[in-house]
Design a protein around this motif. Structure first.
Motif, short mmCIF file in Angstrom:
data_model
loop_
_atom_site.label_atom_id
_atom_site.label_comp_id
_atom_site.label_asym_id
_atom_site.label_seq_id
_atom_site.Cartn_x
_atom_site.Cartn_y
_atom_site.Cartn_z
N GLY A 136 -1.71 1.74 -6.22
CA GLY A 136 -1.20 1.72 -7.61
C GLY A 136 -0.27 0.53 -8.26
N ALA A 137 0.63 0.25 -7.32
CA ALA A 137 1.44 -0.80 -7.44
C ALA A 137 0.92 -2.32 -7.70
CB ALA A 137 2.72 -0.69 -6.54
N ARG A 138 -0.08 -2.49 -7.18
CA ARG A 138 -0.77 -3.68 -7.23
C ARG A 138 -1.22 -4.05 -8.68
NH1 ARG A 138 -1.48 -6.33 -2.64
NH2 ARG A 138 -1.27 -5.19 -0.78
N HIS A 139 -1.47 -2.99 -9.30
CA HIS A 139 -1.94 -3.30 -10.63
C HIS A 139 -0.70 -3.31 -11.66
CE1 HIS A 139 -6.08 -2.45 -9.81
NE2 HIS A 139 -5.69 -1.55 -9.02
N VAL A 140 0.62 -3.05 -11.30
CA VAL A 140 1.68 -3.23 -12.00
C VAL A 140 2.48 -4.39 -11.80
CG1 VAL A 140 3.63 -1.80 -12.95
CG2 VAL A 140 1.58 -0.58 -11.98
N ILE A 141 2.37 -5.35 -12.82
CA ILE A 141 2.84 -7.02 -12.50
C ILE A 141 4.17 -6.96 -13.16
CG2 ILE A 141 1.85 -9.18 -12.69
CD1 ILE A 141 0.14 -7.31 -11.23
N ILE A 142 5.11 -7.67 -12.45
CA ILE A 142 6.25 -8.11 -12.90
C ILE A 142 6.14 -9.28 -13.72
CG2 ILE A 142 8.73 -8.51 -12.29
CD1 ILE A 142 8.55 -6.73 -10.01
#
Lengths: 422, 117
Positions: free
Chosen positions: B101-107
């Protein structure tokens, strides 16, 4: 200390005190049920169609997003005369140019050249006081006026008729809102009501910068937003990162209280007083607490959550002061924008470390939600369910549905009485 | 003689992590975490967690803008430690599932990257 209520029989104060006593004796579950009843939202199932149907999305476009104040930025993005930002509003098929003029005024315009409709500015932001259309070099000043256009004498219109099309823009607590209605029914402060004053007490009102992360998701904007309005899922989706918001005395993380203000809603997040942070987490939180105290932030609002209709919410915590905006892109596609607001740039190592930890922690939690929200969307748009069921704690989700649907129904009624077009 | 070292004195145990974990932008630190193995994360976390307090104490002595190259590397290591600590201490063996999931949440912007341009 005791208090004799006999002398103030039937007064408002007595009712107020009784309300406090009743509330204090209720479990969080009882308070939730009471809130559901008092808000007049009912307890029946909610239609599933509005969470995936294209025709309902079209109605939302007209009834809500083209007629409501929408949070679109923060004043720190427009720090000086000449600063500008450009933001998409996909559900309205719009791109909005917001400028900080040389006269100090913040203005918003459709990012559309008034010659033949070309999108005027391609960048997401920068510093500039003139905007030239790449197609035929019509050039506008930051107040929207057409300053020059090549061979303009051969046109059949006056320059004064060719200014950029204005969009209503107002600022509250540092948050920049626009309204795509050419004549908004109410100003931003009237729209926000008492929440405006509450927002002004939060770190966001004093913030000068922010950290940001974004995501796109294959899910309807309401379904996505609803995930962040209830804690029912915490135990299952955030068994590790969400430990502090549940506990043996409140296993499903019912909020300490919540309330409704027109289409907006508030809640106070419950936190487990016995939750012990992990060692490194405790160290990082300690650094965040030191930084927040140095900023002189108000800890009494630390667990307060403000949901601004339709698609924006803000948490009051000075340690983790974040907002989350869920922008609709398509019936089953949305974009989330999360911002953590800071007062001043990073000055010292501990402050920078603490801010990075707070942002990464919030991002971890949001990342955990994504898969299950998309799974919910796939299930709903299969059409298998005609209705969904919301329990006591999910009353905030129920309130969002009703707030949207009330506007959709009102729009349909106006449309009908106007003979089909508005 | 300190010329052979990448970090300030007192942090020799972290020298071996410099090539992997000195990453200058927040988005890239988050990605580095997701691309790392559990062994890499645990080794770095175990070596660095007790050095975070003395590292920040040293770095806090001057404004961030005045850090020298060695100090800046130590700062970047501490910021990578933030992301690694969440993976090791909070997510534990759930990190691989979490990473999907984290790969889709971009800083897209971080205060640690300095003032927005």
């Amino acid at each position: 200390m005791c208090c004799n209520l006999a002398g103030i029989e039937r007064t408002g104060l007595k009712y107020f005190l009784e309300e406090l006593l009743v509330t204090a004796k209720q479990s969080p579950q009882e308070q939730a049920a009471r809130a559901a009843d008092t808000a007049g939202l009912g307890t029946g199932p909610i239609p599933a169609g509005p969470y995936y149907r294209a025709d309902y999305f079209e109605l939302e476009r007209e009834a809500v997003f083209r007629r409501t104040w929408l949070q679109i930025g923060h004043i720190s993005e427009l720090p000086a005369p000449g600063s500008f930002i450009v933001r998409p509003v996909e559900i309205a098929d719009a791109s909005i140019l917001i400028t900080h003029g040389r006269d100090g005024q913040v203005r918003a315009f459709h990012n559309v050249c008034t010659h033949r409709g070309t999108q005027l500015v391609a960048e997401a932001g920068g510093t500039r006081s003139r905007f030239s259309c790449p197609y035929h070099m019509w050039t506008f000043s930051d107040d929207g006026a057409l300053r020059s256009a090549p061979d303009f004498e051969r046109f059949y219109v006056d320059k004064s008729q060719c200014s950029l099309r204005k969009v209503a823009v107002e600022v509250c607590a540092g948050l920049v809102f626009i309204n795509l209605d050419p004549e908004p029914e109410q100003g931003l402060r009237d729209f926000l009501g008492p929440i405006a004053q509450q927002l002004e007490q939060l770190p966001v009102a004093s913030a000068t910068t922010f950290s940001e992360y974004t995501y796109e998701i294959d899910a309807n904007w309401k379904l996505t937003y609803d995930n962040f309005q209830e804690n029912y899922h915490l135990r299952f989706i955030h068994p590790r990162s969400g430990e502090a918001a549940v506990g043996p005395q409140n296993p499903f993380g019912y909020p300490a209280k919540f309330g409704f203000q027109g289409p907006h809603r508030t809640q106070t997040i419950w936190s487990n007083p016995d939750a012990a942070p992990k060692p490194f987490q405790g160290f990082a939180f300690g650094k965040a607490f030191e930084a927040a105290m140095a900023d002189g932030c108000n800890m009494t609002l630390a667990k307060d959550y403000y949901a601004i209709f339709p698609n924006f919410f803000m948490l009051g915590s000075p340690l983790n002061p974040f907002s989350h905006c869920v922008m609709p892109i398509a019936p089953g596609r949305s974009r989330g924008v999360i911002r953590l607001y800071w007062i001043g740039e990073d000055e010292r190592a501990s402050q920078r470390f603490a801010r990075e930890y707070q942002m990464a922690t919030a991002r971890d939690i949001h990342a955990e939600d994504r898969a299950v929200i998309e799974a919910g969307q796939r299930g709903l748009q299969s059409g298998a369910l005609s209705h969904i069921h919301l329990q006591e704690q999910e009353v905030l989700c129920r309130h969002l549905y009703h707030s949207v649907n009330d506007q959709v129904e009102a729009y349909k009624a106006r449309l009908q009485s106007a003979g089909g077009t508005l | 003689m300190t010329g052979q070292y990448a970090l300030p004195e007192g942090f020799r145990e972290l020298e071996q992590f410099v090539p992997t974990w000195v990453v200058s932008r927040s988005c890239d630190r988050a990605t580095r975490r997701l691309d790392s193995s559990e062994e890499e994360r645990v080794a770095f976390f175990n070596a660095a967690r007790d050095l975070a307090a003395p590292a920040l104490e040293l770095l806090d002595k001057k404004p961030l803008s005045q850090l020298d190259e060695r100090e800046q590397r130590l700062m970047d290591l501490m910021l990578s430690l933030v992301h690694v600590a969440l993976a090791v201490e909070i997510q534990g063996d759930d990190e691989p599932r979490h990473a999907r999931g984290a790969r889709h949440v971009i800083i897209t912007r971080a205060s640690s990257d300095g003032p927005a341009s």
